[in-house]
Structures are given as C-alpha cells and as structure tokens.
Design an enzyme around this catalytic site. Structure first.
Site, PDB file in Angstrom:
ATOM      1  N   CYS A 145     -23.980   8.017 -21.453  1.00  0.00           N
ATOM      2  CA  CYS A 145     -25.175   7.286 -21.879  1.00  0.00           C
ATOM      3  C   CYS A 145     -25.683   7.772 -23.233  1.00  0.00           C
ATOM      4  O   CYS A 145     -26.131   6.963 -24.058  1.00  0.00           O
ATOM      5  CB  CYS A 145     -26.249   7.393 -20.808  1.00  0.00           C
ATOM      6  SG  CYS A 145     -25.763   6.531 -19.285  1.00  0.00           S
ATOM      7  N   CYS A 174     -26.599  11.380 -19.457  1.00  0.00           N
ATOM      8  CA  CYS A 174     -25.307  12.070 -19.403  1.00  0.00           C
ATOM      9  C   CYS A 174     -24.551  11.793 -20.704  1.00  0.00           C
ATOM     10  O   CYS A 174     -25.034  11.073 -21.581  1.00  0.00           O
ATOM     11  CB  CYS A 174     -24.499  11.569 -18.201  1.00  0.00           C
ATOM     12  SG  CYS A 174     -23.875   9.878 -18.413  1.00  0.00           S
ATOM     13  N   HIS A 223     -24.856   3.085 -15.085  1.00  0.00           N
ATOM     14  CA  HIS A 223     -26.070   3.896 -15.157  1.00  0.00           C
ATOM     15  C   HIS A 223     -27.196   3.028 -15.732  1.00  0.00           C
ATOM     16  O   HIS A 223     -26.935   2.053 -16.451  1.00  0.00           O
ATOM     17  CB  HIS A 223     -25.837   5.112 -16.055  1.00  0.00           C
ATOM     18  CG  HIS A 223     -25.119   6.245 -15.369  1.00  0.00           C
ATOM     19  ND1 HIS A 223     -24.938   7.476 -15.954  1.00  0.00           N
ATOM     20  CD2 HIS A 223     -24.552   6.326 -14.137  1.00  0.00           C
ATOM     21  CE1 HIS A 223     -24.292   8.262 -15.111  1.00  0.00           C
ATOM     22  NE2 HIS A 223     -24.030   7.599 -14.014  1.00  0.00           N
ATOM     23  N   GLU A 252     -29.223   3.400 -18.172  1.00  0.00           N
ATOM     24  CA  GLU A 252     -29.241   3.257 -19.628  1.00  0.00           C
ATOM     25  C   GLU A 252     -28.247   2.200 -20.096  1.00  0.00           C
ATOM     26  O   GLU A 252     -28.545   1.376 -20.967  1.00  0.00           O
ATOM     27  CB  GLU A 252     -28.877   4.581 -20.320  1.00  0.00           C
ATOM     28  CG  GLU A 252     -29.807   5.737 -20.013  1.00  0.00           C
ATOM     29  CD  GLU A 252     -29.313   6.598 -18.848  1.00  0.00           C
ATOM     30  OE1 GLU A 252     -28.887   6.029 -17.814  1.00  0.00           O
ATOM     31  OE2 GLU A 252     -29.364   7.823 -18.972  1.00  0.00           O
TER      32      GLU A 252
END
Lengths: 157, 157
Positions: free
Chosen positions: B94, B91, B61, B63
């Site tokens: 993260c 999420c 992801h 992040e």
C-alpha cells in the site's frame, strides 16, 4: 517440476519467455512493456500485462494483474505453490503484494535501478521480519527485457 | 482547506472518523477492520474497506480499494491533490501504491509493528530515492483504530 531433461535454469528461461510476450503486448498497446506469468507446477495459472495507461489504474502493474487473476481463478487469496515470472524487478507495491499473496518464488529479468524493491532499493520480498518470504532469482533474460524497455522509451522520445 | 474555525488537526480527526466507519464495516463483514478515505480538498473522493476475505483478493487492502476507486472516478491514474486517511499504517504494497498514484499526503491512525512500511519496518512513502514522496502524519485516533483491531481478533479466538 521441470520437464524431462530440462534444468531449473532452462525452465526459468522458458517461463520468462511467456512473461516477455506479455511485456511485448503491453508495449504495443502503449503501456510500459512489463509482463508477468504466474506458474503453478507446469501450469500457467495467470498472465499479467502492465495496464496502467490502458486502465488508468495506478495499481495495474503486470504483477498485480497476474496475482489478482490467479487468486480469482483459484477462488482464494493464498497463492502458495506458485512462482511469479516478471520481466522487471518488482517495485515496493508489487514486492509487498507477492509477500501478502504467499507466492513461493519470484524470478525476474532486468533489475530496476530506479524503483526495484526486491534487491536494488529494498529487499522487501525476503525480509526476515515478515511472516512470509519468497525465494528469489534475478537476471533471467535480463538483456532481452531491458532492450524491450529501451526501445519503448526511445520510440516515445 | 479546513472549514471555518477548524484546525488542521481537527480536520484530520474528522476524516479519520470516516475511515474508522469503513474499518467497522469491514470488521462486521468478517474482514480485518481497516478502512480508508481518499479526500480531495473538502470532497470525499473514495472510500475503501479491507475486502481481502470477501473478495478473496490478496491485494484488496483498504488503501488499494480506495486508490482504484478514486482513479476510476477521476478517469486517470494520477491522484495528485488528494490525501489518504487510513486506520492502520500501510504495508509495503500500500505504501508503494500511494507513491505510484502520486497521492499528496498520508494520514494514518495506529502504527503496525508487524508490517508497517511508512515508519515501522521501512519508510517507503517518503524515500528521497523515489520520484514522488508523500507528506505523512501518524497517530490520529490511533487508540480507537487499535481497539477496533484488538476487539476483532479477540472475538475470533
């Protein structure tokens, strides 16, 4: 698929010993001793040791290391059909990653009263609101895993 | 530290535009368009694009990509003194990683009704039970970020 004559519980113990070996190696290298084993049927797909200090990577928990290695070996990010064994209850980051990777099942050893996110503080890995949920079993060789952590922190004091 | 005459809100918008550019690049490359910018004072420390499909890495992801890059540049896993800008509410993975990395503040654009873990489903990044908490601001250029996602998914149908 258990080996002949082996119960599901015995199988969990057998794979958790592999994760415990990885945890021991992490501790010997100066990282908090947590280890993980990613298993597909009777095949060990990947191993993860906590490497945060060695790699100076805030995301390098044993679970993340094992998931990334497993996905690299498979050549795809979906890890359906796998079970992750880990010596400490996953934190929020690792619980979330297990859901994202679509891992089938999680087996952990010791609960984590400070940051555990699959049973203790949250139940992130089997929440009905998410689009994937894991089957979860805890307390497999919990005392051995907890003793490894206690010994590590005692030696550091 | 805002530039001369710039309000804190204007500064957030300025850095969120950098994250939005990263999100656009992710979308053009076939990944869900989410982008992140890790900022230290007035310095852009790292950029992250969502790379899950490109890298076939379930943890890639935006992040996580930004946090790992920032830690690598700093040579240490602590990211105190930084703010992460991201175009979609993080999420669980993260949000947990932001806490582990000791990031000071999180600014996000669009809320994520399906998996948001700092406001929507959980409040993982400022939970009083954890040993670190982030300052959190949401809804910065939310409509632009949400429109980018809608356009991406419409084009895929």
């Amino acid at each position: 698929m258990p080996s002949r004559g082996e119960t599901a519980g015995e199988r969990d113990v057998r794979w958790m010993r592999v994760a415990l070996e990885a945890a021991r190696r992490a501790g010997e290298a100066g990282d908090v001793p947590v280890g993980a084993a990613l298993v597909e049927g009777e095949r060990l797909l990947a191993i993860g040791e906590n490497r945060r200090e060695r790699d100076q990577d805030p995301t390098a928990h044993a679970e993340i290391v094992a998931l990334r290695a497993g996905a690299a070996l498979r050549g795809r990010w979906h890890l359906e059909g796998t079970t992750l064994y880990v010596t400490l209850e996953p934190c929020a980051m690792c619980a979330g990653a297990l859901v994202l990777a679509r891992v089938d099942a999680l087996v952990f050893a010791a609960a984590d009263p400070r940051a555990g996110a699959v049973r203790t503080l949250w139940r992130i890995a089997d929440d009905p609101r998410l689009n994937h949920r894991l089957e979860i079993r805890g307390d497999v060789l919990a005392e051995e895993a907890a003793e490894l952590l206690r010994r590590f922190f005692r030696a550091r004091r």
